[in-house]
Design a protein around this motif. Structure first.
Motif, PDB file in Angstrom:
ATOM      1  N   PRO A 114      13.906  27.820  32.227  1.00 27.85           N
ATOM      2  CA  PRO A 114      13.576  26.397  32.085  1.00 27.85           C
ATOM      3  C   PRO A 114      12.469  25.915  33.011  1.00 27.85           C
ATOM      4  O   PRO A 114      11.908  24.849  32.782  1.00 27.85           O
ATOM      5  N   TRP A 115      12.166  26.679  34.059  1.00 28.18           N
ATOM      6  CA  TRP A 115      11.042  26.262  34.903  1.00 28.18           C
ATOM      7  C   TRP A 115       9.736  26.265  34.121  1.00 28.18           C
ATOM      8  O   TRP A 115       8.785  25.554  34.480  1.00 28.18           O
ATOM      9  N   LEU A 116       9.673  27.017  33.027  1.00 29.03           N
ATOM     10  CA  LEU A 116       8.488  26.975  32.172  1.00 29.03           C
ATOM     11  C   LEU A 116       8.322  25.595  31.541  1.00 29.03           C
ATOM     12  O   LEU A 116       7.198  25.135  31.321  1.00 29.03           O
ATOM     13  N   LEU A 117       9.440  24.927  31.253  1.00 29.33           N
ATOM     14  CA  LEU A 117       9.373  23.576  30.706  1.00 29.33           C
ATOM     15  C   LEU A 117       8.838  22.600  31.746  1.00 29.33           C
ATOM     16  O   LEU A 117       8.061  21.702  31.426  1.00 29.33           O
ATOM     17  N   ALA A 118       9.254  22.779  32.995  1.00 24.66           N
ATOM     18  CA  ALA A 118       8.742  21.932  34.070  1.00 24.66           C
ATOM     19  C   ALA A 118       7.264  22.188  34.313  1.00 24.66           C
ATOM     20  O   ALA A 118       6.511  21.284  34.685  1.00 24.66           O
ATOM     21  N   ALA A 155       0.820  27.007  13.746  1.00 26.52           N
ATOM     22  CA  ALA A 155       1.362  27.675  14.935  1.00 26.52           C
ATOM     23  C   ALA A 155       1.548  26.679  16.072  1.00 26.52           C
ATOM     24  O   ALA A 155       2.562  26.718  16.796  1.00 26.52           O
ATOM     25  N   THR A 156       0.603  25.774  16.244  1.00 28.74           N
ATOM     26  CA  THR A 156       0.694  24.765  17.298  1.00 28.74           C
ATOM     27  C   THR A 156       1.868  23.821  17.058  1.00 28.74           C
ATOM     28  O   THR A 156       2.610  23.465  17.991  1.00 28.74           O
ATOM     29  N   THR A 157       2.055  23.425  15.809  1.00 33.76           N
ATOM     30  CA  THR A 157       3.157  22.533  15.465  1.00 33.76           C
ATOM     31  C   THR A 157       4.509  23.190  15.715  1.00 33.76           C
ATOM     32  O   THR A 157       5.430  22.575  16.273  1.00 33.76           O
ATOM     33  N   LEU A 158       4.644  24.454  15.313  1.00 34.56           N
ATOM     34  CA  LEU A 158       5.913  25.157  15.518  1.00 34.56           C
ATOM     35  C   LEU A 158       6.178  25.401  17.001  1.00 34.56           C
ATOM     36  O   LEU A 158       7.328  25.328  17.455  1.00 34.56           O
ATOM     37  N   THR A 159       5.125  25.672  17.761  1.00 35.65           N
ATOM     38  CA  THR A 159       5.284  25.815  19.206  1.00 35.65           C
ATOM     39  C   THR A 159       5.774  24.507  19.819  1.00 35.65           C
ATOM     40  O   THR A 159       6.663  24.498  20.677  1.00 35.65           O
ATOM     41  N   GLY A 160       5.192  23.401  19.389  1.00 34.90           N
ATOM     42  CA  GLY A 160       5.620  22.101  19.890  1.00 34.90           C
ATOM     43  C   GLY A 160       7.062  21.804  19.542  1.00 34.90           C
ATOM     44  O   GLY A 160       7.810  21.244  20.356  1.00 34.90           O
ATOM     45  N   TYR A 161       7.488  22.191  18.338  1.00 30.20           N
ATOM     46  CA  TYR A 161       8.882  21.971  17.941  1.00 30.20           C
ATOM     47  C   TYR A 161       9.823  22.794  18.819  1.00 30.20           C
ATOM     48  O   TYR A 161      10.838  22.292  19.310  1.00 30.20           O
ATOM     49  N   ALA A 162       9.480  24.063  19.019  1.00 28.61           N
ATOM     50  CA  ALA A 162      10.315  24.920  19.867  1.00 28.61           C
ATOM     51  C   ALA A 162      10.409  24.367  21.278  1.00 28.61           C
ATOM     52  O   ALA A 162      11.496  24.341  21.890  1.00 28.61           O
ATOM     53  N   THR A 163       9.295  23.903  21.816  1.00 30.11           N
ATOM     54  CA  THR A 163       9.271  23.357  23.171  1.00 30.11           C
ATOM     55  C   THR A 163      10.109  22.085  23.271  1.00 30.11           C
ATOM     56  O   THR A 163      10.871  21.884  24.227  1.00 30.11           O
ATOM     57  N   ARG A 164       9.966  21.221  22.281  1.00 33.46           N
ATOM     58  CA  ARG A 164      10.724  19.971  22.285  1.00 33.46           C
ATOM     59  C   ARG A 164      12.220  20.252  22.202  1.00 33.46           C
ATOM     60  O   ARG A 164      13.025  19.631  22.924  1.00 33.46           O
ATOM     61  N   GLN A 165      12.620  21.166  21.346  1.00 35.46           N
ATOM     62  CA  GLN A 165      14.040  21.489  21.210  1.00 35.46           C
ATOM     63  C   GLN A 165      14.588  22.116  22.496  1.00 35.46           C
ATOM     64  O   GLN A 165      15.706  21.820  22.921  1.00 35.46           O
ATOM     65  N   ALA A 166      13.804  22.987  23.102  1.00 37.15           N
ATOM     66  CA  ALA A 166      14.235  23.590  24.365  1.00 37.15           C
ATOM     67  C   ALA A 166      14.328  22.532  25.459  1.00 37.15           C
ATOM     68  O   ALA A 166      15.286  22.519  26.254  1.00 37.15           O
ATOM     69  N   SER A 167      13.372  21.628  25.507  1.00 35.20           N
ATOM     70  CA  SER A 167      13.381  20.564  26.520  1.00 35.20           C
ATOM     71  C   SER A 167      14.589  19.659  26.362  1.00 35.20           C
ATOM     72  O   SER A 167      15.243  19.287  27.345  1.00 35.20           O
ATOM     73  N   LEU A 168      14.905  19.302  25.122  1.00 37.55           N
ATOM     74  CA  LEU A 168      16.051  18.426  24.877  1.00 37.55           C
ATOM     75  C   LEU A 168      17.352  19.113  25.278  1.00 37.55           C
ATOM     76  O   LEU A 168      18.189  18.531  25.971  1.00 37.55           O
ATOM     77  N   ALA A 169      17.521  20.357  24.856  1.00 32.67           N
ATOM     78  CA  ALA A 169      18.741  21.084  25.189  1.00 32.67           C
ATOM     79  C   ALA A 169      18.892  21.242  26.695  1.00 32.67           C
ATOM     80  O   ALA A 169      19.978  21.052  27.251  1.00 32.67           O
ATOM     81  N   HIS A 170      17.794  21.555  27.363  1.00 31.48           N
ATOM     82  CA  HIS A 170      17.864  21.736  28.810  1.00 31.48           C
ATOM     83  C   HIS A 170      18.162  20.426  29.522  1.00 31.48           C
ATOM     84  O   HIS A 170      19.029  20.367  30.409  1.00 31.48           O
ATOM     85  N   ALA A 171      17.465  19.370  29.133  1.00 31.73           N
ATOM     86  CA  ALA A 171      17.650  18.078  29.805  1.00 31.73           C
ATOM     87  C   ALA A 171      19.076  17.574  29.666  1.00 31.73           C
ATOM     88  O   ALA A 171      19.648  17.012  30.599  1.00 31.73           O
ATOM     89  N   LEU A 172      19.676  17.792  28.511  1.00 29.86           N
ATOM     90  CA  LEU A 172      21.009  17.274  28.280  1.00 29.86           C
ATOM     91  C   LEU A 172      22.094  18.170  28.852  1.00 29.86           C
ATOM     92  O   LEU A 172      23.256  17.785  28.919  1.00 29.86           O
ATOM     93  N   ALA A 215      29.115  19.912  18.019  1.00 28.35           N
ATOM     94  CA  ALA A 215      28.832  21.086  18.854  1.00 28.35           C
ATOM     95  C   ALA A 215      29.377  20.873  20.261  1.00 28.35           C
ATOM     96  O   ALA A 215      29.254  19.801  20.838  1.00 28.35           O
ATOM     97  N   GLU A 216      29.973  21.916  20.812  1.00 27.20           N
ATOM     98  CA  GLU A 216      30.478  21.854  22.176  1.00 27.20           C
ATOM     99  C   GLU A 216      29.386  22.121  23.200  1.00 27.20           C
ATOM    100  O   GLU A 216      29.551  21.865  24.383  1.00 27.20           O
ATOM    101  N   GLU A 217      28.269  22.668  22.758  1.00 28.14           N
ATOM    102  CA  GLU A 217      27.123  22.912  23.632  1.00 28.14           C
ATOM    103  C   GLU A 217      25.890  22.300  22.977  1.00 28.14           C
ATOM    104  O   GLU A 217      25.878  21.982  21.788  1.00 28.14           O
ATOM    105  N   TRP A 218      24.842  22.188  23.812  1.00 30.01           N
ATOM    106  CA  TRP A 218      23.643  21.541  23.297  1.00 30.01           C
ATOM    107  C   TRP A 218      22.793  22.449  22.434  1.00 30.01           C
ATOM    108  O   TRP A 218      21.974  21.991  21.663  1.00 30.01           O
ATOM    109  N   ILE A 219      22.955  23.747  22.543  1.00 24.82           N
ATOM    110  CA  ILE A 219      22.177  24.641  21.690  1.00 24.82           C
ATOM    111  C   ILE A 219      22.887  24.735  20.350  1.00 24.82           C
ATOM    112  O   ILE A 219      23.759  25.570  20.134  1.00 24.82           O
TER     113      ILE A 219
END
Length: 245
Positions: A114-118, A155-172, A215-219
């Motif tokens: 997750p430090w990659l998100l930061a 490719a850029t759009t899908l990368t942004g989607y993956a990043t946003r989903q990872a950021s949301l799951a991590h933040a929550l 869901a019991e987890e954010w992922i």
């Protein structure tokens, strides 16, 4: 582009430095320094990565580190590239099957570090690992009839989607004021407590309809797949339009 015009950090990541070095043979290289910085980030988070801490990790003086990397910003760029795994193998798969795997793998390695998100996106991808991810996505779309620019935008759009989903799951999943929100069920319960039906009528109705899932987890892979399918359906529609003309 000539080698002399390459930004220093890009030249270093590709082993394309052209400036001659005088004096004793260097005892380190950029790869070993970046590996040390990644170990620190994995252990202590991005805040633990300082030029002084990296120098200690590799057993050298801080000022000596600048012989290999020009600044902390350059180090972070190199870390972001080196920390990514290899992209999934294409193996002749259809574009939709491959990009589903590709986008999920992108999300998962960000969640694993997750430090990659930061760190965020310092520059457009220019390192060998990041460009392999881009190359494989473009290759998957090669037989679709889409132009090169369209494939890059996908490719850029899908990368942004993956990043946003990872950021949301991590933040929550991270403690907020010492109290983490455990999952979608708890999140929906909190919304049910705070929402005013007059001010938020549509959202209140969605909460009462259990639209946030259980869901019991954010992922939540089902939610991730739902959003990804929307994007992939749009890509398919674009492909169909191009074939009609």
């Amino acid at each position: 582009m000539s080698e002399r015009r390459l930004p220093p950090v890009v030249a270093r990541m590709w082993g394309r430095e052209t400036s001659p070095r005088h004096g004793p043979r260097p005892s380190l290289d950029l790869a070993r320094i970046v590996d040390a910085a990644i170990r620190i980030a994995d252990r202590d988070g991005l805040d633990g990565v300082r030029m002084s801490s990296v120098a200690r990790e590799v057993g050298m003086a801080t000022m000596s580190l600048y012989r290999y990397v020009g600044s902390k910003d350059e180090l972070l760029i190199a870390m972001a590239d080196a920390a990514a795994p290899e992209p999934p193998a294409l193996d002749g798969r259809a574009w939709r099957d491959y990009l589903t795997d590709w986008t999920r793998a992108n999300r998962d390695f960000l969640l694993g570090r997750p430090w990659l998100l930061a760190l965020g996106q310092h520059t457009p991808p220019a390192g060998p690992r990041a460009l392999r991810w881009l190359d494989r996505a473009l290759a998957a779309l090669a037989g679709t009839g889409l132009g090169h620019g369209e494939r890059i935008n996908i490719a850029t759009t899908l990368t942004g989607y993956a990043t946003r989903q990872a950021s949301l799951a991590h933040a929550l999943n991270v403690a907020a004021a010492g109290e983490p929100i455990a999952g979608l069920t708890e999140y929906a319960d909190i919304l049910g407590e705070v929402l005013d039906p007059d001010g938020y009528p549509a959202l209140t109705e969605a909460v009462h309809a259990n639209a946030f899932g259980v869901a019991e987890e954010w992922i939540d892979d089902a939610d991730f797949t739902f959003g990804l399918d929307l994007l992939l359906d749009g890509i398919q529609a674009l492909i169909d339009r191009r074939r009609e003309h």
